[in-house]
Write a protein that holds these residues in place. Sequence first.
Motif, PDB file in Angstrom:
ATOM      1  N   GLU A 147       8.020  42.609  88.302  1.00 29.20           N
ATOM      2  CA  GLU A 147       7.236  42.603  87.067  1.00 29.20           C
ATOM      3  C   GLU A 147       5.775  42.899  87.340  1.00 29.20           C
ATOM      4  OE1 GLU A 147       5.803  39.080  84.098  1.00 29.20           O
ATOM      5  OE2 GLU A 147       7.967  39.224  84.457  1.00 29.20           O
ATOM      6  N   THR A 173      16.841  50.426  70.138  1.00 30.47           N
ATOM      7  CA  THR A 173      18.183  49.867  69.961  1.00 30.47           C
ATOM      8  C   THR A 173      18.856  50.437  68.731  1.00 30.47           C
ATOM      9  OG1 THR A 173      17.457  47.803  71.011  1.00 30.47           O
ATOM     10  CG2 THR A 173      19.487  47.718  69.715  1.00 30.47           C
ATOM     11  N   SER A 206       4.524  44.669  76.576  1.00 31.50           N
ATOM     12  CA  SER A 206       4.505  43.403  75.824  1.00 31.50           C
ATOM     13  C   SER A 206       5.751  42.560  76.085  1.00 31.50           C
ATOM     14  CB  SER A 206       4.381  43.686  74.330  1.00 31.50           C
ATOM     15  OG  SER A 206       5.521  44.386  73.853  1.00 31.50           O
ATOM     16  N   GLN A 207       6.806  43.148  76.637  1.00 32.74           N
ATOM     17  CA  GLN A 207       7.991  42.355  76.950  1.00 32.74           C
ATOM     18  C   GLN A 207       7.727  41.380  78.094  1.00 32.74           C
ATOM     19  OE1 GLN A 207      11.231  44.581  78.946  1.00 32.74           O
ATOM     20  NE2 GLN A 207       9.812  46.337  78.982  1.00 32.74           N
ATOM     21  N   PHE A 208       6.682  41.650  78.878  1.00 36.49           N
ATOM     22  CA  PHE A 208       6.323  40.747  79.958  1.00 36.49           C
ATOM     23  C   PHE A 208       5.282  39.720  79.507  1.00 36.49           C
ATOM     24  CE2 PHE A 208       7.144  44.969  81.935  1.00 36.49           C
ATOM     25  CZ  PHE A 208       8.388  44.681  82.452  1.00 36.49           C
ATOM     26  N   PRO A 267       3.919  39.047  75.642  1.00 40.29           N
ATOM     27  CA  PRO A 267       3.772  39.438  74.230  1.00 40.29           C
ATOM     28  C   PRO A 267       2.389  39.142  73.665  1.00 40.29           C
ATOM     29  CG  PRO A 267       5.847  38.286  74.591  1.00 40.29           C
ATOM     30  CD  PRO A 267       5.058  38.129  75.849  1.00 40.29           C
ATOM     31  N   ARG A 283       3.761  48.520  73.970  1.00 41.41           N
ATOM     32  CA  ARG A 283       5.004  47.912  73.492  1.00 41.41           C
ATOM     33  C   ARG A 283       5.946  47.635  74.658  1.00 41.41           C
ATOM     34  NH1 ARG A 283       8.449  50.247  70.990  1.00 41.41           N
ATOM     35  NH2 ARG A 283       9.345  48.538  69.799  1.00 41.41           N
ATOM     36  N   PHE A 284       5.955  48.532  75.638  1.00 40.40           N
ATOM     37  CA  PHE A 284       6.786  48.296  76.811  1.00 40.40           C
ATOM     38  C   PHE A 284       6.259  47.117  77.631  1.00 40.40           C
ATOM     39  CE2 PHE A 284       7.073  49.115  81.433  1.00 40.40           C
ATOM     40  CZ  PHE A 284       8.436  48.901  81.608  1.00 40.40           C
ATOM     41  N   SER A 306      14.140  50.932  83.718  1.00 42.70           N
ATOM     42  CA  SER A 306      15.516  50.841  83.222  1.00 42.70           C
ATOM     43  C   SER A 306      16.530  51.131  84.318  1.00 42.70           C
ATOM     44  CB  SER A 306      15.717  51.825  82.062  1.00 42.70           C
ATOM     45  OG  SER A 306      14.836  51.540  81.001  1.00 42.70           O
ATOM     46  N   ASP A 331      12.622  47.130  67.012  1.00 44.47           N
ATOM     47  CA  ASP A 331      13.323  47.652  68.192  1.00 44.47           C
ATOM     48  C   ASP A 331      14.014  48.969  67.846  1.00 44.47           C
ATOM     49  OD1 ASP A 331      15.004  46.286  66.452  1.00 44.47           O
ATOM     50  OD2 ASP A 331      16.453  45.820  68.042  1.00 44.47           O
TER      51      ASP A 331
END
Length: 501
Positions: free
Chosen positions: A345, A489, A398-400, A402, A395-396, A338, A486
């Motif tokens: 990546e 958020t 998986s953004q790269f 899924p 989960r973190f 962050s 999410d």
Amino acid sequence: MPTAAATSDAPRRRRFAATGRVRSGCLTCKARKKKCDERYTADGNRCQTCARLSLVCERVPLRRVVPKKKPRDASRSPSPSTSPSSSPLPSSDPDAGQQETQQDEGEVETSVLTSIPAQTRANNNNGFIALFSLENASPERILLKYYVERLASLCSILQEGSNEFRNVLLPMAIDDSSLLYALFAYASKHLHTSDPAPFSISPLARLKFESEAARGLSEAIRLNNVSESTIACALICSTAEVVSGDTTRWFVHLQGAGHLINQRGGPDRLRQTSDGLFLLRNFAYHDILAALSTGGRPRISGIYWVEDGPISADCLMGVAHELLGHISDICILIADASDNDYCYEADLIHRGESLAQKLKTQPLNLRTTLSSTELGILLHHAEAFRFAGLLHLYRFLSQFSPTAYALRVSECVEGIITHVSQVPLSFHCEVGLVFPLFMAGIAGVDDVTKTYIRNRLNNIFSWTRFEHITRVTELLELLWATGRTDWETMVRDLEWKVSLA
């Protein structure tokens, strides 16, 4: 000879002093050098002044009339019981009556704490021991009794053995009044959740306890006199806000505890004593879970709260010490991603996979005297933490990719539910399952799993009455109602800082 008019104009001698002192007032007002109104409450326990100020109202105890003993033969040597210093007979000294009166009015501490040994009274001049020795039930005594008998046991996930929330914090409170007031404030916030509440603490009294604890903290910082009890006071202030359902102030107190640890000399200084090690474990547990729920990084990195060799079961972490160390590293990885937009990546995936492998293969190196039954339950608690940490990491990642991590997330949810189901309902270890249950609930589970998680969280709240569990349940219900996962958020949108401890 003076005339009659001159005689009548002469000033008359007053029998009593103009200050209005009375001999029948309570000892508390005498000690404060205030006039006692002698108007006692309906129950007769306190005068109106002490009742208004929430003070312990002490009065001179009734005296027992001791019959005179016959004098012994003068030829016999006097025994200790017949020595002049201990004789019950009145003294022939003409000033004896005046001295006795002065003693009655001045030596309040002796008359109040007659049941406490002299050495103990000398070492504990802040009134801590008196809270247990006095017969009148003051608010402070009730709160301390409530903390000792109920609240301290709710803070520990150990069913048996010693409780460090009693054995460590209470002796510290003897020497540090700010910690004692923090315990009062903690107990007063939780007391009203009892059904029915055994005693009612007014908001003004609760504010007084909180103010005194804050004053002691600020004074220790100002004088650069931070001690272990100062750190304990900050941790108790944070925990009190957590269990009352606060979503902001608890985090400020926790950050303050981290500052105090560094000001004290860091983890190495605290590790020199057993009490310091307990405070480190307490801080590390809340610090890591706070970093996870806020998306930040832990205040102190590494497994700084343990020593080399087998690890004993802890009242907060159980046997999951090293697993929490890996979860701390996961929080640092996510915070790095962050903070640095230039992170590659491939590097993030490589670091994440390395952490996942360490967390999956970490053995539980144990040293404990617990029964086999409780140890088995603590192992299920640790395994639930292992799968919860892996789920957060997957989960973190998986953004790269899924698709690559969807199956792993499902396996983690299954692992959490399997191990949580092995912990009996209302068993002390259950209070430590909030974090695994929450992590399972945010993974897009089916209705059956949602119902199980909801019922399990409601059961924990029903016997602990910790309000932060209500905040966690409310957050899950919002996610489920909107079909979102999410949660980070949503927490930011709500401007919450949710404690998962």
